[in-house]
Design an enzyme around this catalytic site. Structure first.
Site, short mmCIF file in Angstrom:
data_model
loop_
_atom_site.label_atom_id
_atom_site.label_comp_id
_atom_site.label_asym_id
_atom_site.label_seq_id
_atom_site.Cartn_x
_atom_site.Cartn_y
_atom_site.Cartn_z
N GLY A 1 102.66 71.34 35.51
CA GLY A 1 103.47 70.85 34.41
C GLY A 1 103.55 71.88 33.29
CB CYS A 2 104.28 71.49 29.70
SG CYS A 2 104.29 72.48 28.19
#
Length: 218
Positions: free
Chosen positions: A47-48
């Site tokens: 993810g981020c």
């Protein structure tokens, strides 16, 4: 959600008001160091990279974490290019650590608790292959460690669904823009950090408390 947030950030950078730095300075690419003598590197994406990089940097024995793009084919990609999902890259964290203090297995295990490895091509509000869960190995031993952890975690039923993390050989990584580096600590009050990143980091601290640097233990 993150891309919308970064569009707003881009406007601020263009206006020259973000962190008192110029847009050119923030949009330039961070240096990607080679491991120092006695240091090793590991690369993971979940993810981020804002929250992942912060989480991994809090582990004992981790000296530095650089937000990078990895897993794709385009050389030196920009954030905008990666966001099109045509370069093949994922947002990743490159971890530089002291193997005398922390093992690759501990770092890999921490990775599986720093995000939800059962979500396919997304993490929460961030959707796309650039947010996929991906683990890189540099040696056959590292590959076996990652696969062993996946089997162990799946068997434990810690997550209600099976892990979908890609396990691939490391080939290359490219440092992300300067404004992505240390973003979590530099912008603690941003909406995205408060609503998305911070809850993930707090959950990580609870799961990995014994392996954290003293200042992050509670």
């Amino acid at each position: 959600m993150k891309r919308f947030f970064l569009n707003i950030l881009g406007i601020l950078l263009f206006a020259g008001v973000a962190n008192g730095q110029s847009a050119a300075g923030d949009n330039g690419f961070a240096p990607l160091p080679k491991p120092k003598a006695g240091e090793a590197a590991a690369t993971f994406g979940g993810g981020c990279f804002w929250s992942m990089s912060e989480a991994m940097s809090e582990l004992k024995g981790v000296n530095k974490v650089i937000s990078v793009y990895a897993g794709g084919t385009t050389k030196n990609p920009t954030y905008d290019q990666v966001a099109t999902q045509t370069t093949g890259h994922a947002e990743c964290s490159q971890i530089y650590y002291d193997p005398k203090v922390i093992s690759f297995e501990t770092i890999a295990n921490a990775f599986f608790f720093a995000h939800d490895p059962t979500e396919l091509n997304r993490q929460g509000p961030d959707v796309g292959t650039d947010y996929r869960s991906i683990a890189f190995y540099r040696t056959p031993e590292e590959k076996n460690i990652i696969l062993g952890l996946i089997k162990k975690i799946n068997k434990s039923k810690h997550y209600p669904k099976a892990i979908v993390t890609q396990v691939v050989p490391f080939t290359a990584s490219y440092a992300a823009e300067n404004y992505h580096q240390g973003y979590y600590r530099i912008n603690p009050k941003s909406t995205y950090i408060m609503q998305v990143s911070k809850p993930k980091v707090m959950k990580f601290r609870k799961a990995m408390n014994a392996e954290l640097k003293p200042e992050f233990q509670k």
